[in-house]
Scaffold this motif. Structure first.
Motif, PDB file in Angstrom:
ATOM      1  N   SER A  65      16.684  -8.894  81.757  1.00 19.01           N
ATOM      2  CA  SER A  65      17.825  -9.112  81.003  1.00 19.01           C
ATOM      3  C   SER A  65      18.438  -7.679  80.653  1.00 19.01           C
ATOM      4  N   ALA A  66      19.894  -7.709  80.503  1.00 20.70           N
ATOM      5  CA  ALA A  66      20.323  -6.261  80.563  1.00 20.70           C
ATOM      6  C   ALA A  66      20.223  -5.580  79.078  1.00 20.70           C
ATOM      7  N   ASP A  67      20.176  -4.479  79.058  1.00 22.75           N
ATOM      8  CA  ASP A  67      19.978  -3.758  77.724  1.00 22.75           C
ATOM      9  C   ASP A  67      20.504  -2.362  77.729  1.00 22.75           C
ATOM     10  N   VAL A  68      20.669  -1.739  76.567  1.00 21.35           N
ATOM     11  CA  VAL A  68      21.176  -0.316  76.585  1.00 21.35           C
ATOM     12  C   VAL A  68      20.231   0.665  75.839  1.00 21.35           C
ATOM     13  N   PHE A  69      20.367   1.763  76.246  1.00 24.13           N
ATOM     14  CA  PHE A  69      19.425   2.856  75.601  1.00 24.13           C
ATOM     15  C   PHE A  69      20.398   4.184  75.155  1.00 24.13           C
ATOM     16  N   GLN A  70      20.653   4.335  73.818  1.00 19.91           N
ATOM     17  CA  GLN A  70      21.624   5.575  73.589  1.00 19.91           C
ATOM     18  C   GLN A  70      20.964   6.450  72.778  1.00 19.91           C
ATOM     19  N   PHE A  71      21.190   7.885  72.911  1.00 20.08           N
ATOM     20  CA  PHE A  71      20.816   8.871  72.142  1.00 20.08           C
ATOM     21  C   PHE A  71      21.672  10.098  72.313  1.00 20.08           C
ATOM     22  N   THR A  72      21.665  11.009  71.400  1.00 17.04           N
ATOM     23  CA  THR A  72      22.250  12.201  71.404  1.00 17.04           C
ATOM     24  C   THR A  72      21.784  13.449  71.301  1.00 17.04           C
ATOM     25  N   GLY A  73      21.969  14.442  71.971  1.00 20.46           N
ATOM     26  CA  GLY A  73      21.046  15.815  72.102  1.00 20.46           C
ATOM     27  C   GLY A  73      21.968  16.771  71.368  1.00 20.46           C
ATOM     28  N   SER A  74      21.547  17.836  70.573  1.00 23.42           N
ATOM     29  CA  SER A  74      22.108  18.839  70.142  1.00 23.42           C
ATOM     30  C   SER A  74      21.411  19.996  70.501  1.00 23.42           C
ATOM     31  N   ALA A  75      22.294  20.704  71.576  1.00 18.75           N
ATOM     32  CA  ALA A  75      21.684  22.013  72.036  1.00 18.75           C
ATOM     33  C   ALA A  75      21.883  23.247  71.209  1.00 18.75           C
ATOM     34  N   GLN A  76      20.869  24.131  71.117  1.00 20.29           N
ATOM     35  CA  GLN A  76      20.755  25.445  70.523  1.00 20.29           C
ATOM     36  C   GLN A  76      20.272  26.436  71.283  1.00 20.29           C
ATOM     37  N   THR A  77      20.668  27.792  71.128  1.00 17.61           N
ATOM     38  CA  THR A  77      19.938  28.735  71.616  1.00 17.61           C
ATOM     39  C   THR A  77      18.719  28.904  71.013  1.00 17.61           C
ATOM     40  N   LEU A  78      17.930  29.815  71.711  1.00 15.30           N
ATOM     41  CA  LEU A  78      16.397  29.864  71.211  1.00 15.30           C
ATOM     42  C   LEU A  78      16.474  30.284  70.030  1.00 15.30           C
ATOM     43  N   ASP A  79      17.654  31.330  69.177  1.00  9.83           N
ATOM     44  CA  ASP A  79      17.349  31.676  67.992  1.00  9.83           C
ATOM     45  C   ASP A  79      18.377  30.820  67.048  1.00  9.83           C
ATOM     46  N   GLY A  80      18.701  29.545  67.455  1.00  6.26           N
ATOM     47  CA  GLY A  80      19.352  28.632  66.392  1.00  6.26           C
ATOM     48  C   GLY A  80      21.042  28.565  66.614  1.00  6.26           C
ATOM     49  N   LYS A  81      21.495  29.421  67.549  1.00  7.53           N
ATOM     50  CA  LYS A  81      23.114  29.026  67.541  1.00  7.53           C
ATOM     51  C   LYS A  81      23.318  27.856  68.146  1.00  7.53           C
ATOM     52  N   ALA A  82      24.201  27.068  67.757  1.00  9.52           N
ATOM     53  CA  ALA A  82      24.745  25.851  68.192  1.00  9.52           C
ATOM     54  C   ALA A  82      25.654  26.076  69.516  1.00  9.52           C
ATOM     55  N   LEU A  83      25.292  25.357  70.588  1.00  6.77           N
ATOM     56  CA  LEU A  83      25.797  25.502  71.996  1.00  6.77           C
ATOM     57  C   LEU A  83      26.868  24.282  72.099  1.00  6.77           C
ATOM     58  N   TYR A  84      26.127  23.185  72.346  1.00  8.21           N
ATOM     59  CA  TYR A  84      26.937  21.892  72.770  1.00  8.21           C
ATOM     60  C   TYR A  84      26.225  20.729  72.332  1.00  8.21           C
ATOM     61  N   GLU A  85      26.826  19.568  72.613  1.00  3.03           N
ATOM     62  CA  GLU A  85      26.126  18.316  72.399  1.00  3.03           C
ATOM     63  C   GLU A  85      26.230  17.351  73.661  1.00  3.03           C
ATOM     64  N   GLU A  86      25.042  16.580  73.957  1.00  5.33           N
ATOM     65  CA  GLU A  86      24.966  15.705  75.093  1.00  5.33           C
ATOM     66  C   GLU A  86      25.029  14.347  74.445  1.00  5.33           C
ATOM     67  N   GLN A  87      25.772  13.397  74.965  1.00  2.00           N
ATOM     68  CA  GLN A  87      25.819  11.871  74.497  1.00  2.00           C
ATOM     69  C   GLN A  87      25.234  10.958  75.736  1.00  2.00           C
ATOM     70  N   HIS A  88      24.228  10.540  75.607  1.00  2.00           N
ATOM     71  CA  HIS A  88      23.683   9.718  76.613  1.00  2.00           C
ATOM     72  C   HIS A  88      23.703   8.180  76.582  1.00  2.00           C
TER      73      HIS A  88
END
Length: 247
Positions: free
Chosen positions: A19-42
């Motif tokens: 059967s068809a199905d969907v898996f969705q998640f979002t990733g928030s990327a930061q530098t190793l010292d905590g600065k926000a970089l970008y977001e991944e939408q999967h």
């Protein structure tokens, strides 16, 4: 008894519930010292096959905050219809005029076409081995070997490095990490005495359901013309498939 080959797909469909199905998640990327970089939408479209989720099509949209609001700066499409660990890949990051396409010549070779930020298009072919993993196929490799992961046993595999036009031997193994906090933490490191001094391990975190919750290491997103970002990415799952992620 001889069976008409035309009936085989019907017989398989009747014997293997899908059967068809969907898996969705979002990733928030930061530098190793905590600065926000970008977001991944999967968003992964797949099928529930005998109670286990199998990915088929995977789309990743990379966004970041700009003066006008959220902007998309890169995209990636993966197709797992031939293999869970060796998807086709189409990655585009227009702000650096970079693209990467990975396809296959049957079951014999991987075809790589890479347009680097500067210079000519580079093409390469790599022979396929049974344990060759491509791009985000590492995530499915972890789930396919879930019993080994949770029991702390290592998994040996080869990983395609498309910008080098070759593959290298790697080990997936349990590890303790200050960068990643998860139910299960593993790392991917080179299985080569010389290479391990040149390539830092990638650390992955998974929850009890088998979903990726953290990633720490070199990413496929370009920071500048010379290098990619090294980041810690924390994932939040918005939609689980109705079936299980792991065997």
């Amino acid at each position: 008894m001889n069976l008409n080959p035309g009936y085989l797909p019907v017989l398989v469909a009747l014997s293997v519930p899908v059967s068809a199905d969907v898996f969705q998640f979002t990733g928030s990327a930061q530098t190793l010292d905590g600065k926000a970089l970008y977001e991944e939408q999967h968003r992964i479209q797949g099928a529930c096959d005998n109670g286990i989720f199998r990915p088929l099509e995977h789309r990743v949209t990379y966004v970041r905050q700009a003066e006008e609001g959220e902007e998309t700066f890169a995209e990636k499409e993966l197709d797992y219809s031939q293999s869970d660990i060796r998807p086709t890949v189409n990655y585009q990051q227009p702000n650096f005029q970079e693209s990467l396409k990975i396809s296959y010549a049957g079951s014999e070779a991987v075809n790589v076409v890479w347009q680097p930020p500067s210079g000519d298009i580079e093409r390469s072919n790599v022979d396929i081995s049974d344990n060759l993993v491509v791009d985000a196929g590492f995530d499915n490799l972890v789930r396919q070997n879930w019993n080994k992961v949770v029991s702390g046993n290592p998994v040996n595999f080869h990983f395609l490095v498309p910008t080098r036009g070759t593959d290298y031997a790697f080990i997936l193994e349990s590890v303790q990490s200050y960068a990643v906090n998860a139910d299960y933490v593993v790392q991917i490191r080179p299985d080569n005495f010389v290479l391990k001094f040149l390539v830092d391990p990638i650390v992955l975190g998974y929850n009890n359901q088998g979903a990726l919750t953290a990633y720490s290491g070199l990413t496929n997103v370009r920071e500048n013309a010379d290098q990619n970002y090294t980041a810690t990415i924390r994932y939040v799952i918005s939609t689980y498939p109705e079936c299980e992620l792991t065997p």
